[in-house]
Design an enzyme around this catalytic site. Sequence first.
Site, short mmCIF file in Angstrom:
data_model
loop_
_atom_site.label_atom_id
_atom_site.label_comp_id
_atom_site.label_asym_id
_atom_site.label_seq_id
_atom_site.Cartn_x
_atom_site.Cartn_y
_atom_site.Cartn_z
N LYS A 54 0.83 1.47 4.23
CA LYS A 54 1.33 0.33 3.37
C LYS A 54 0.23 -0.08 2.34
O LYS A 54 0.56 -0.04 0.99
CB LYS A 54 1.68 -0.91 4.31
CG LYS A 54 3.07 -0.64 4.97
CD LYS A 54 3.43 -1.98 5.79
CE LYS A 54 4.37 -1.41 6.74
NZ LYS A 54 4.68 -2.37 8.00
N GLN A 98 2.45 -7.81 10.57
CA GLN A 98 2.92 -6.49 11.28
C GLN A 98 3.51 -6.62 12.73
O GLN A 98 2.50 -7.35 13.50
CB GLN A 98 1.87 -5.36 11.33
CG GLN A 98 1.91 -4.09 11.97
CD GLN A 98 3.11 -3.25 11.13
OE1 GLN A 98 2.98 -3.26 9.92
NE2 GLN A 98 3.90 -2.50 12.01
N ASP A 121 9.59 -8.62 4.27
CA ASP A 121 10.16 -8.13 5.44
C ASP A 121 11.52 -8.31 5.58
O ASP A 121 12.45 -8.00 6.41
CB ASP A 121 9.46 -8.43 6.53
CG ASP A 121 8.95 -7.06 7.43
OD1 ASP A 121 9.39 -5.83 6.70
OD2 ASP A 121 8.19 -7.13 8.28
#
Length: 295
Positions: A54, A98, A121
């Site tokens: 990422k 994460q 997200d």
Amino acid sequence: MTARIIDGKAIAADLRQRVADEVARVKREHQLTPGLAVVLVGNDPASEVYVRSKGRQTEAAGMASFEHKLPADVTQDELLTLIARLNRDPVVHGILVQLPLPNGLDPRAIVAAIDPAKDVDGLHPFNAGRLASGLPALTPCTPLGCIILAKSVHPSLDGLDAVVIGRSTLVGRPLVQLLLNENATVTIAHSRTRDLAGLCRRADLVIAAVGRPAMVKGDWLKPGATVIDVGINRLPGGADGKSRLIGDVAYDEAVEVAGAITPVPGGVGQMTVACLLVNTLRAACAIHGAPPPAV
Ligand code: NDP
């Protein structure tokens, strides 16, 4: 007939390039450099790989990348303090924690602490609720990627019969909402669904997000159907003693029946990070008061 292989790698590369072009434009026209902060707690090897990838792709698109690595024994309060700081930081437009988090940390509370405007997200209840209400929202990246892949085959999903297998908050549920926004007729299946094979056989579009290797068989599919395989299952027996990746669809059988299919790897997985870049760019423009980007 052998199915057309949906090239997630090429579609994701094209999307990343379009993001990079738009980032260059907003830098020039609005003096805005979108920034993404990724928080990694503990040292789960798969999560470390994802976070590194990422960061690399964020920088390659011309955006700022901020990585925060915390030890596995960090307390909930310490993590919440970091999120509060990132919420206030004007150079950070996207915050991603994460998942999964180590035991002892409450992922729901952590996600709920993220400013919804920076929730790239798309997991904050505010964004999930807006999506479910048919309002513009930051939406989870993997489902967004699935829609782009499906539209690479069917430019309009209007009226298609779609079956989504899996109802997680990360994939299945938001995917259903996105498909409804595209005017598909959607059935959502899960572990209690009866006659899943029969359900799939009626579908023009089957999207499998289950986590069970090769569960969807070739004879579950209507000839010519489009199949999007979200599953990432690691099984022993790969090259150099490493694990090999298997999707939720029995690819060798399905490829003989489907009209189009995503491979694993090289399908949906490639799209997830590309869509994260899209969300970060969109969040940055919205926070900055700039017009929405053209991606
Ligand atoms: P979850 O475990 O959260 O959800 C799995 C879903 O599958 C549940 O809704 C479950 O039903 C359903 N299910 C389980 N067994 C069956 C069955 N026998 N028949 C029908 N449905 C069943 O998984 P995720 O949604 O997080 O992930 C799904 C897969 O996608 C995994 O392989 C994951 O690795 C992969 N993934 C890939 C990503 C990518 O970038 N490509 C990103 C995210 C995930 P129930 O609700 O009833 O328990």
